[in-house]
Design a protein around this motif. Structure first.
Motif, PDB file in Angstrom:
ATOM      1  N   CYS A 124       1.547 -80.594  11.426  1.00 36.33           N
ATOM      2  CA  CYS A 124       1.230 -81.614  10.590  1.00 36.33           C
ATOM      3  C   CYS A 124       0.096 -82.582  11.246  1.00 36.33           C
ATOM      4  O   CYS A 124       0.423 -83.226  12.553  1.00 36.33           O
ATOM      5  N   LEU A 125      -0.901 -82.859  10.642  1.00 38.48           N
ATOM      6  CA  LEU A 125      -1.799 -84.125  10.938  1.00 38.48           C
ATOM      7  C   LEU A 125      -1.705 -84.941   9.863  1.00 38.48           C
ATOM      8  O   LEU A 125      -1.988 -85.116   8.735  1.00 38.48           O
ATOM      9  N   LEU A 126      -1.142 -86.315  10.253  1.00 36.64           N
ATOM     10  CA  LEU A 126      -0.853 -87.478   9.298  1.00 36.64           C
ATOM     11  C   LEU A 126      -1.817 -88.654   9.805  1.00 36.64           C
ATOM     12  O   LEU A 126      -1.691 -88.999  10.964  1.00 36.64           O
ATOM     13  N   THR A 127      -2.416 -89.128   8.904  1.00 31.35           N
ATOM     14  CA  THR A 127      -3.271 -90.353   9.280  1.00 31.35           C
ATOM     15  C   THR A 127      -2.738 -91.637   8.744  1.00 31.35           C
ATOM     16  O   THR A 127      -1.787 -91.516   7.850  1.00 31.35           O
ATOM     17  N   PHE A 154      -0.264 -77.138   8.066  1.00 29.53           N
ATOM     18  CA  PHE A 154      -0.802 -75.665   8.164  1.00 29.53           C
ATOM     19  C   PHE A 154       0.123 -74.924   9.343  1.00 29.53           C
ATOM     20  O   PHE A 154       0.792 -75.627  10.109  1.00 29.53           O
ATOM     21  N   SER A 155       0.128 -73.635   9.416  1.00 26.44           N
ATOM     22  CA  SER A 155       0.672 -72.927  10.349  1.00 26.44           C
ATOM     23  C   SER A 155      -0.290 -71.701  10.626  1.00 26.44           C
ATOM     24  O   SER A 155      -1.048 -71.329   9.850  1.00 26.44           O
ATOM     25  N   ASP A 156      -0.046 -71.082  11.680  1.00 29.13           N
ATOM     26  CA  ASP A 156      -0.633 -69.958  12.390  1.00 29.13           C
ATOM     27  C   ASP A 156       0.396 -68.921  12.810  1.00 29.13           C
ATOM     28  O   ASP A 156       1.485 -69.162  13.235  1.00 29.13           O
ATOM     29  N   GLN A 157      -0.091 -67.693  12.563  1.00 30.20           N
ATOM     30  CA  GLN A 157       1.264 -66.640  12.906  1.00 30.20           C
ATOM     31  C   GLN A 157       0.259 -65.576  13.931  1.00 30.20           C
ATOM     32  O   GLN A 157      -0.875 -65.453  13.929  1.00 30.20           O
ATOM     33  N   THR A 158       1.174 -65.250  14.834  1.00 31.47           N
ATOM     34  CA  THR A 158       0.847 -64.393  15.922  1.00 31.47           C
ATOM     35  C   THR A 158       1.724 -63.189  16.151  1.00 31.47           C
ATOM     36  O   THR A 158       2.966 -63.564  16.487  1.00 31.47           O
ATOM     37  N   ARG A 159       1.353 -61.831  16.093  1.00 32.45           N
ATOM     38  CA  ARG A 159       2.260 -60.956  16.247  1.00 32.45           C
ATOM     39  C   ARG A 159       2.407 -60.636  17.715  1.00 32.45           C
ATOM     40  O   ARG A 159       1.454 -60.506  18.593  1.00 32.45           O
ATOM     41  N   VAL A 160       3.615 -60.446  18.332  1.00 31.27           N
ATOM     42  CA  VAL A 160       3.825 -60.138  19.703  1.00 31.27           C
ATOM     43  C   VAL A 160       4.523 -59.093  20.049  1.00 31.27           C
ATOM     44  O   VAL A 160       5.837 -58.750  19.507  1.00 31.27           O
ATOM     45  N   TYR A 161       3.851 -57.897  20.961  1.00 28.75           N
ATOM     46  CA  TYR A 161       4.576 -56.888  21.074  1.00 28.75           C
ATOM     47  C   TYR A 161       5.326 -56.804  22.651  1.00 28.75           C
ATOM     48  O   TYR A 161       4.640 -57.297  23.631  1.00 28.75           O
ATOM     49  N   VAL A 187      -5.048 -74.069  18.551  1.00 32.75           N
ATOM     50  CA  VAL A 187      -6.027 -75.223  18.936  1.00 32.75           C
ATOM     51  C   VAL A 187      -7.209 -74.914  18.039  1.00 32.75           C
ATOM     52  O   VAL A 187      -7.850 -75.738  17.552  1.00 32.75           O
ATOM     53  N   HIS A 188      -7.601 -73.678  17.810  1.00 28.24           N
ATOM     54  CA  HIS A 188      -8.632 -73.429  16.653  1.00 28.24           C
ATOM     55  C   HIS A 188      -8.440 -73.987  15.560  1.00 28.24           C
ATOM     56  O   HIS A 188      -9.415 -74.622  14.706  1.00 28.24           O
ATOM     57  N   ARG A 189      -7.502 -73.890  14.797  1.00 31.74           N
ATOM     58  CA  ARG A 189      -7.067 -74.285  13.647  1.00 31.74           C
ATOM     59  C   ARG A 189      -6.921 -76.076  13.756  1.00 31.74           C
ATOM     60  O   ARG A 189      -7.533 -76.701  12.928  1.00 31.74           O
ATOM     61  N   VAL A 190      -6.361 -76.518  14.822  1.00 30.00           N
ATOM     62  CA  VAL A 190      -6.161 -77.940  15.201  1.00 30.00           C
ATOM     63  C   VAL A 190      -7.796 -78.433  15.164  1.00 30.00           C
ATOM     64  O   VAL A 190      -7.850 -79.376  14.442  1.00 30.00           O
ATOM     65  N   TRP A 191      -8.364 -77.924  15.953  1.00 32.19           N
ATOM     66  CA  TRP A 191      -9.892 -78.388  16.004  1.00 32.19           C
ATOM     67  C   TRP A 191     -10.638 -78.470  14.585  1.00 32.19           C
ATOM     68  O   TRP A 191     -11.229 -79.424  14.150  1.00 32.19           O
ATOM     69  N   GLU A 192     -10.416 -77.365  13.785  1.00 35.56           N
ATOM     70  CA  GLU A 192     -10.799 -77.012  12.504  1.00 35.56           C
ATOM     71  C   GLU A 192     -10.631 -78.435  11.447  1.00 35.56           C
ATOM     72  O   GLU A 192     -11.438 -79.138  11.197  1.00 35.56           O
ATOM     73  N   GLU A 193      -9.371 -78.709  11.798  1.00 30.78           N
ATOM     74  CA  GLU A 193      -8.745 -79.651  10.748  1.00 30.78           C
ATOM     75  C   GLU A 193      -9.097 -81.040  10.987  1.00 30.78           C
ATOM     76  O   GLU A 193      -9.103 -82.112  10.225  1.00 30.78           O
ATOM     77  N   LEU A 194      -9.145 -81.177  12.453  1.00 32.52           N
ATOM     78  CA  LEU A 194      -9.367 -82.622  12.928  1.00 32.52           C
ATOM     79  C   LEU A 194     -11.193 -83.107  12.688  1.00 32.52           C
ATOM     80  O   LEU A 194     -11.526 -84.015  12.218  1.00 32.52           O
ATOM     81  N   VAL A 195     -12.016 -81.842  12.582  1.00 28.91           N
ATOM     82  CA  VAL A 195     -13.354 -82.204  12.381  1.00 28.91           C
ATOM     83  C   VAL A 195     -13.324 -82.616  10.940  1.00 28.91           C
ATOM     84  O   VAL A 195     -13.900 -83.525  10.503  1.00 28.91           O
ATOM     85  N   LYS A 196     -12.511 -82.000   9.871  1.00 27.11           N
ATOM     86  CA  LYS A 196     -12.577 -82.511   8.515  1.00 27.11           C
ATOM     87  C   LYS A 196     -12.040 -83.745   8.197  1.00 27.11           C
ATOM     88  O   LYS A 196     -12.554 -84.444   7.472  1.00 27.11           O
ATOM     89  N   LEU A 197     -11.040 -84.265   9.162  1.00 30.11           N
ATOM     90  CA  LEU A 197     -10.794 -85.591   9.153  1.00 30.11           C
ATOM     91  C   LEU A 197     -11.647 -86.577   9.933  1.00 30.11           C
ATOM     92  O   LEU A 197     -11.524 -87.925   9.795  1.00 30.11           O
ATOM     93  N   GLY A 198     -12.850 -86.118  10.497  1.00 34.10           N
ATOM     94  CA  GLY A 198     -13.644 -87.183  11.078  1.00 34.10           C
ATOM     95  C   GLY A 198     -13.928 -87.048  12.345  1.00 34.10           C
ATOM     96  O   GLY A 198     -14.820 -87.680  12.926  1.00 34.10           O
ATOM     97  N   PHE A 199     -12.993 -86.164  13.255  1.00 32.25           N
ATOM     98  CA  PHE A 199     -13.166 -86.025  14.693  1.00 32.25           C
ATOM     99  C   PHE A 199     -14.494 -85.005  14.784  1.00 32.25           C
ATOM    100  O   PHE A 199     -14.854 -84.344  14.000  1.00 32.25           O
ATOM    101  N   GLY A 200     -15.152 -85.192  16.000  1.00 30.83           N
ATOM    102  CA  GLY A 200     -16.420 -84.324  16.278  1.00 30.83           C
ATOM    103  C   GLY A 200     -16.552 -84.226  17.677  1.00 30.83           C
ATOM    104  O   GLY A 200     -15.807 -84.927  18.548  1.00 30.83           O
ATOM    105  N   LEU A 201     -17.687 -83.953  18.119  1.00 35.94           N
ATOM    106  CA  LEU A 201     -18.076 -83.799  19.425  1.00 35.94           C
ATOM    107  C   LEU A 201     -18.102 -84.976  20.170  1.00 35.94           C
ATOM    108  O   LEU A 201     -18.117 -85.204  21.381  1.00 35.94           O
TER     109      LEU A 201
END
Length: 199
Positions: free
Chosen positions: A107-110, A118-125, A176-190
């Motif tokens: 969760c990102l809350l301003t 959001f959430s992310d799923q990984t299948r582990v064997y 982290v890939h999703r975190v970065w993507e959502e932070l960019v949408k909130l105004g973060f960047g390089l």
């Protein structure tokens, strides 16, 4: 905007640092129980959002708090952090030789009230493990702060995880890939990444 990490997890701290964004750590106790009707990703997202709400009143307008919760699911059973060595051994005995899913809810809350969950799923064997291997891992690594009683980044990850479908970093505790993507949408960047801002 200023980023606040509300997590005591050293893995999340490491991953966020490796992402290159400066952040401040703030911690407070939050109840981690969840409604019984929730399943899988719903549990992770609920817990992440619930944690974020505890910080809402203290956020400055230019701040965004990041909360996360990682769960391990074997079928529809949620395996949280084990209470002791016996429970850790029991969890790993159930996981060995099986395929399971790891979900991390974020969760990102301003400070202005904008919320993204959001959430992310990984299948582990997991390969089959002997009782001696399981007991060795629990005694040596004491995985009592880890969902499912294991950390993919340590010994058991090297000897037991044969395959991943999805993000490895998600299994560590932060997609982290999703975190970065959502932070960019909130105004973060390089420009917020000190090592890149001068390039």
């Amino acid at each position: 905007m200023r980023l606040v990490l509300a997590s005591n997890s050293p893995r999340r701290r490491q991953l966020l640092s490796d992402l290159g964004l400066p952040y401040e750590i703030r911690l407070q106790e939050v109840d981690e129980s969840f409604p019984a009707h929730l399943v899988r990703a719903e549990v992770a997202e609920y817990l992440a959002a619930h944690k974020a709400e505890a910080y809402r009143a203290a956020l400055a307008p230019d701040e965004v708090v990041l909360t996360a919760d990682t769960i391990v699911c074997l079928d529809d059973d949620v395996l949280n952090k084990p209470a002791d060595a016996a429970e850790a051994i029991q969890m790993l005995t159930r996981l060995q030789g099986r395929v399971h899913d790891v979900y991390t809810g974020v969760c990102l809350l301003t400070g202005e009230g904008q919320r993204v969950v959001f959430s992310d799923q990984t299948r582990v064997y997991f390969r089959a493990l002997s009782p001696a291997e399981i007991e060795f891992y629990v005694q040596q690594y004491k995985p009592f702060d880890k969902a499912g009683a294991y950390g993919a980044q340590d010994w058991i990850g090297m000897v037991a995880v044969t395959r991943l479908e999805g993000s490895y970093f998600n299994v560590m505790g932060l997609p982290v890939h999703r975190v970065w993507e959502e932070l960019v949408k909130l105004g973060f960047g390089l420009n917020e990444v000190p090592s890149l801002a001068a390039v």
